[in-house]
Design an enzyme around this catalytic site. Sequence first.
Site, mmCIF file in Angstrom:
data_model
loop_
_atom_site.group_PDB
_atom_site.id
_atom_site.type_symbol
_atom_site.label_atom_id
_atom_site.label_comp_id
_atom_site.label_asym_id
_atom_site.label_seq_id
_atom_site.Cartn_x
_atom_site.Cartn_y
_atom_site.Cartn_z
ATOM 1 N N GLN A 126 -1.845 10.185 16.404
ATOM 2 C CA GLN A 126 -3.102 9.764 17.224
ATOM 3 C C GLN A 126 -3.272 10.385 18.466
ATOM 4 O O GLN A 126 -4.211 10.334 19.232
ATOM 5 C CB GLN A 126 -3.346 8.592 17.100
ATOM 6 C CG GLN A 126 -3.566 7.825 15.508
ATOM 7 C CD GLN A 126 -3.751 6.507 15.514
ATOM 8 O OE1 GLN A 126 -3.261 5.679 14.938
ATOM 9 N NE2 GLN A 126 -4.869 5.894 16.371
ATOM 10 N N ARG A 129 -7.150 -1.255 14.712
ATOM 11 C CA ARG A 129 -8.516 -1.519 15.041
ATOM 12 C C ARG A 129 -8.550 -2.651 15.735
ATOM 13 O O ARG A 129 -9.407 -3.593 15.598
ATOM 14 C CB ARG A 129 -9.447 -1.630 13.845
ATOM 15 C CG ARG A 129 -9.758 -0.256 13.384
ATOM 16 C CD ARG A 129 -10.813 -0.346 12.235
ATOM 17 N NE ARG A 129 -11.900 0.669 12.481
ATOM 18 C CZ ARG A 129 -12.691 1.150 11.580
ATOM 19 N NH1 ARG A 129 -12.575 0.870 10.182
ATOM 20 N NH2 ARG A 129 -13.610 2.152 11.950
ATOM 21 N N CYS A 130 -7.782 -2.814 16.774
ATOM 22 C CA CYS A 130 -7.865 -3.658 17.782
ATOM 23 C C CYS A 130 -8.024 -3.870 19.272
ATOM 24 O O CYS A 130 -8.394 -4.856 19.892
ATOM 25 C CB CYS A 130 -6.450 -4.197 17.711
ATOM 26 S SG CYS A 130 -5.524 -2.796 18.613
ATOM 27 N N GLU A 185 -13.868 0.264 16.660
ATOM 28 C CA GLU A 185 -13.056 -1.135 16.373
ATOM 29 C C GLU A 185 -14.039 -2.225 16.235
ATOM 30 O O GLU A 185 -13.338 -3.419 15.835
ATOM 31 C CB GLU A 185 -11.842 -1.318 17.515
ATOM 32 C CG GLU A 185 -11.029 -0.117 17.487
ATOM 33 C CD GLU A 185 -10.035 -0.237 18.764
ATOM 34 O OE1 GLU A 185 -8.919 0.089 18.376
ATOM 35 O OE2 GLU A 185 -10.738 -0.202 19.649
#
Length: 798
Positions: free
Chosen positions: A231, A378-379, A752
């Site tokens: 990523q 997704r935080c 997110e």
Amino acid sequence: AEAEDGGPQPEKHCGHGRGGMGEEVKRKEDQRFITGRGNYVDDIKKPGMLHCEIVRSPHAHARIEDIDKSRALSVDGVVAVLTAEDLLEHDLATMPTLMDDTQDVLVNDKVKFQSQEVAAVIATDRYTAKDGAEKVVVDYDVLDPVIGAENALEDDAPVIRDDIEGKEDNHCLDWETGDEEATAEAFEEADVTVKEDMLYQRLHPAPIETCGAVGDYDPGKDKLTVHMTSQAPHIHRTLFAQVSGIPEHKIRIVSPDVGGGFGNKVPIYPGYVVAAAASYVLEEPVKWVEERSENIQSTGFARDYDMTGELAATEDGEIQAVRTDVLADHGAFNAVAQPSKFPAGFFNIFTGSYDIDTAYGTLTAAYTNTAPGGVAYRCSFRVTEAVYLIERMVKVLADELDMDPAEIRRKNFIQPEQFPYESATGWNYDSGDYEKALDKALEMADYEDYREEQQRRIEEDADKLLGIGVSSFTEVVGAGPGKSCDIAGVEMFDSAEIRVHPTGNATVRVGVQTQGQGHETTFAQIVAEELGMDVDDITVEHGDTDTDPYGLGTYGSRSTPVAGAAAAVASRKVREKAKAIAANELEAAEEDIDWDRESGEFHVAGAPDRSITITEIAAGAYMNHPSSEEPGLEAINYYDPPEMTYPFGSYIVIVEVDRETGEVEFEKFVAVDDCGNRINPMIIEGQIHGGLAQGIGTAMLEHVTFDDNGNVTGGDFMNYLLPTSMEIPEFETGHTVTPSPHHPIGAKGVGESPTVGSPPAIVNAVVDAMSHGGISHVEMPMTPDTVWEKLDEAGLAM
Ligand code: MCN
Ligand code: CUM
């Protein structure tokens, strides 16, 4: 431009039909994905390529007495068996984590979690590598495992990190935020206080494509190329250079198509290092690709925050203070993936959407014999945990005061005129209109009608209870600014480079790396909007450190807030130069040239017919450039955001709880999001749907579990349950638009938000169905048995 059902509509008033801002441009990348032409790491095949299989420990805590490679080496096709000893020779036995801890690449002395990497077998094909791996004989001296942060901090717990000099316990770190004294005072003086314990359980991002790499050392060029599921290719290159001693310009990281990241592909894992090192030593390409269980059992997990929340309020529901204490499980190494200066991520945003004067939070983290992590999923760097805490606590308070959970929120919201707003823990919120989003959600959900229906069912002693859950969350996305946010010392800026070619089309390169978010489309839309070009005339490239400008990668929903801003600023730089060229072509003074966003053309002020398109200007830049300018039409921007952006939303979830079985069914699921100005409503809709599905997984199904021996009992898709289309209801989505005042195109991130905002809404709904029975909390995942026990406790079970 809103559909009657509240769903997204093409925002034709902008975009001007060229695929700019606000248009629902079909995803450019889907052409190759839906025709089977995607190119993932496992699709990469090189002549002479070898395959790597990792031998993993069956024990959670054990000393390695001996490793016997001989039987593995005698397997036909096995080329090499690597252990820590072999890596030591090249100074590659350990690697730094993103939090400056030191993790073994292959276990040197002591195994610290089940499935930890012990040895690597390199062979001519994957099956042979697997055969070889089975024949590596490891002699273990099994030690008592330490599972659970609370156990880890007991005085007599075995010490896991005896590799750290002087370490005599399993304590990892302490952290605090806010004003302890003022908060204590507020609690003492308050009319009402509430307190609740809640576990945000260990999750795994579980992207459908597992992690993998192809190391490809070219001795001729003395260059190491690593194709990997990353990523953040640039920062990974820098870290590779630091770990290996290979000069950075002799390393190329290529992150090709990535089949989902969700935060799992931010850290560096031993497998990447082994594939790269093996290729360097053997001078042949080496591929390593994980299996599903390896991914869940050994790569970065998410959450695992055991939290206590407290609120202090007046009798009429005005929240005066919030306090929290967290016990965090960090696994065997401190390998959380967060900006260096934020050991608890952005957890201190736990005052949420509310104007709360005082706040105090503490956290203790422990090492345990489990896989390292505390990454993502997704935080937004622990905002998920913070939002869960505050949104759950507001519901607890509402029940205590017998107030409507929507009303109590309305009462405490930060008001639109208070922005920019500084929170009690020091965050600078850019903009927001929380009540507007809540009102919209309430209306879409037929809130009042359902409240009546809920009451009716209670009165009629119905078999199925109705629960209505609300969550009005605030996100914080888009790290930097560089002065406060860095990864391994590198400031968290991002970048975009635009090259307009002589025939009038353009190549855009960005420093972020898409994993499915649609960047090849949305970044082209930003440039199309800002240059008056057609979106089809723009190609977006990313994921290759040899060609892309340096950037910090895609996570924390930072691509739009940071690289998106860079794309806009770079476009405007091109536009400035284009003006000079337009002046030359139109034989006018530069200051008399105007750009018209609607037509995308440049024209002489007061003479709209004397105009020129960007295509004509591109030709001019290369074929007739003004003597005052360099030839060519390019620009690059490195963008350091002044602040983060604060998207928000209100979600309303209505559930039916079966009093006989404890099963929970979604009756209605409403999500109103605000991510500022919207680039592509269709892509946003996709992001919301995906993220809500993951929120449902979190609330209802997912949990990485361990037994007392440290065996991962939730480490494969038989036991770690992902939601499928069968568990996902129809979502009703809506939006409001509150632009970010400091972002060049007013956009905030959105990737997110749905996963951050939905778990508390779902839990609040299930609790709401039982709150008349005195239930104040249900732990996630809310499996039927967990819910049934609560029903039973409340005397509501049938
Ligand atoms: N977007 C938009 N208008 C806005 C905001 C965003 O059109 N105002 C678009 C963007 O242009 C981009 C997408 O929505 O195409 C997501 O943008 P953004 O919110 O900036 O998030 P990132 O691109 O940085 O993506 C990261 C975010 C994170 S952190 C996780 S985790 C996650 C997520 O995105 N992982 C994903 N969504 C994912 N979606 C897929 N398919 N796969 C993943 O691994
Ligand atoms: Cu927090 S998961 Mo995303 O940041 O890659």
